[in-house]
Enzyme design. Structure first.
Site, PDB file in Angstrom:
ATOM      1  N   SER A   1     -10.280   7.380  -3.209  1.00 16.27           N
ATOM      2  CA  SER A   1     -11.503   8.196  -3.120  1.00 16.27           C
ATOM      3  C   SER A   1     -12.696   7.597  -3.859  1.00 16.27           C
ATOM      4  O   SER A   1     -13.488   8.339  -4.455  1.00 16.27           O
ATOM      5  CB  SER A   1     -11.236   9.627  -3.571  1.00 16.27           C
ATOM      6  OG  SER A   1     -10.260  10.233  -2.739  1.00 16.27           O
TER       7      SER A   1
ATOM      8  N   HIS B   1       0.862  -1.182   0.000  1.00 18.55           N
ATOM      9  CA  HIS B   1       0.000   0.000   0.000  1.00 18.55           C
ATOM     10  C   HIS B   1       0.904   1.240   0.000  1.00 18.55           C
ATOM     11  O   HIS B   1       1.965   1.243   0.620  1.00 18.55           O
ATOM     12  CB  HIS B   1      -0.922  -0.007   1.222  1.00 18.55           C
ATOM     13  CG  HIS B   1      -1.955   1.070   1.154  1.00 18.55           C
ATOM     14  ND1 HIS B   1      -1.658   2.385   1.454  1.00 18.55           N
ATOM     15  CD2 HIS B   1      -3.251   1.041   0.767  1.00 18.55           C
ATOM     16  CE1 HIS B   1      -2.757   3.110   1.268  1.00 18.55           C
ATOM     17  NE2 HIS B   1      -3.728   2.324   0.846  1.00 18.55           N
TER      18      HIS B   1
HETATM   19  P1  PGA Z   1      -9.523   6.156   0.160  1.00 20.30           P
HETATM   20  O1  PGA Z   1      -8.322   5.112   0.413  1.00 20.30           O
HETATM   21  O2  PGA Z   1     -10.682   5.377  -0.379  1.00 20.30           O
HETATM   22  O3  PGA Z   1      -9.795   6.758   1.518  1.00 20.30           O
HETATM   23  O4  PGA Z   1      -9.011   7.167  -0.821  1.00 20.30           O
HETATM   24  C1  PGA Z   1      -8.087   4.037  -0.459  1.00 20.30           C
HETATM   25  C2  PGA Z   1      -6.912   3.242   0.013  1.00 20.30           C
HETATM   26  O5  PGA Z   1      -5.932   3.828   0.508  1.00 20.30           O
HETATM   27  O6  PGA Z   1      -6.898   2.005  -0.074  1.00 20.30           O
END
Ligand code: PGA
Length: 246
Positions: free
Chosen positions: A208, A93
């Site tokens: 997001s 990640h």
């Molecule tokens: P987010 O994070 O949906 O809050 O942008 C996605 C992720 O980091 O896996």
């Protein structure tokens, strides 16, 4: 036809009470056409496993060690996760690459350790805003995926890939469906050169994803579901995203 997969990444959020409420609401929402999983912080995994027994939701971890066992204080091995019935483990990640200086090779080694214990690694790749603006998106994601392809060789078909542009994570700036699809197509082509099973592999989009943009993202030909951060912490939002993946 690839079945869609939606994975909630809780990151370092939650409490025993909050997790129990969230999981109760997700179970209440009933099974989804898409496959659904949640990746919880390590201390809660045993609770999550217990709560999801018999449910159609599977669970995963957010990281695992590249090593089998030994003097690695603070680390959690793939074999420990497997003992509890873990299905998925996120590796690479962007927050781990950025805050824990994880290299492409370490990420690949983690994916290998996960596969050795029959966990499905979800290999995250993605460019920063500076890299995108410098026209390096393709080179960056290909370099990140290539380390995993070389390390896993023919086993590469067993991983899930997640394209998560760093500039879209937690910022409210989602990649447009066209931008995301373009990168997914590149990644699919790279996988095709490595395995004849590339057409069966899942490539998730993350960054997001919300209830109101999920359906158009998931409708793209090479987007096989999502890796959901913030919106995975609210049962109504996460359920709506899972439904959008039907
Ligand atoms: P987010 O994070 O949906 O809050 O942008 C996605 C992720 O980091 O896996």
């Amino acid at each position: 036809m690839r079945r869609k997969l939606v994975i909630g990444n809780w990151k370092m959020n939650g409490s025993r009470v909050a997790n129990a409420e969230l999981l109760a609401a997700l179970k209440e929402a009933g099974p989804s056409v898409a496959e659904v999983a949640v990746c919880a912080p390590a201390p809660y995994l045993a609770d999550v496993a217990l709560s999801l027994q018999g449910a159609s939701i599977s669970w995963g971890a957010q990281d695992c060690s590249a090593f089998e066992s030994g003097a690695y204080t603070g680390e959690v091995s793939a074999s420990m996760l497997a003992e509890f019935g873990c299905r998925y483990v996120l590796v690479g990640h962007s927050e781990r690459r950025a805050f824990h200086a994880e290299s492409d090779q370490l990420v690949a080694d983690k994916a290998k350790a996960a596969l050795a214990h029959k966990l499905t690694p979800v290999v995250c790749v993605g460019e920063t805003l500076a890299e995108r603006e410098a026209g390096q998106t393709e080179a960056v994601v290909k370099r990140q995926l290539s380390a995993v392809i070389h390390t896993l060789a023919h086993c590469i078909s067993q991983v899930v890939v997640a394209y998560e542009p760093v500039w879209a994570i937690g910022t409210g700036k989602t990649a447009s469906p066209e931008q995301a699809q373009a990168v997914h197509a590149l990644l699919r082509a790279q996988l095709k050169a490595a395995t004849e099973k590339a057409g069966e592999m899942k490539i998730l989009y993350g960054g997001s994803v919300k209830a109101d943009n999920a359906a158009t993202l998931f409708a793209q030909p090479d987007i096989d579901g999502g890796l959901i951060g913030g919106a995975a912490l609210k049962a109504a939002d996460f359920t709506a995203i899972c439904r959008a993946a039907a």
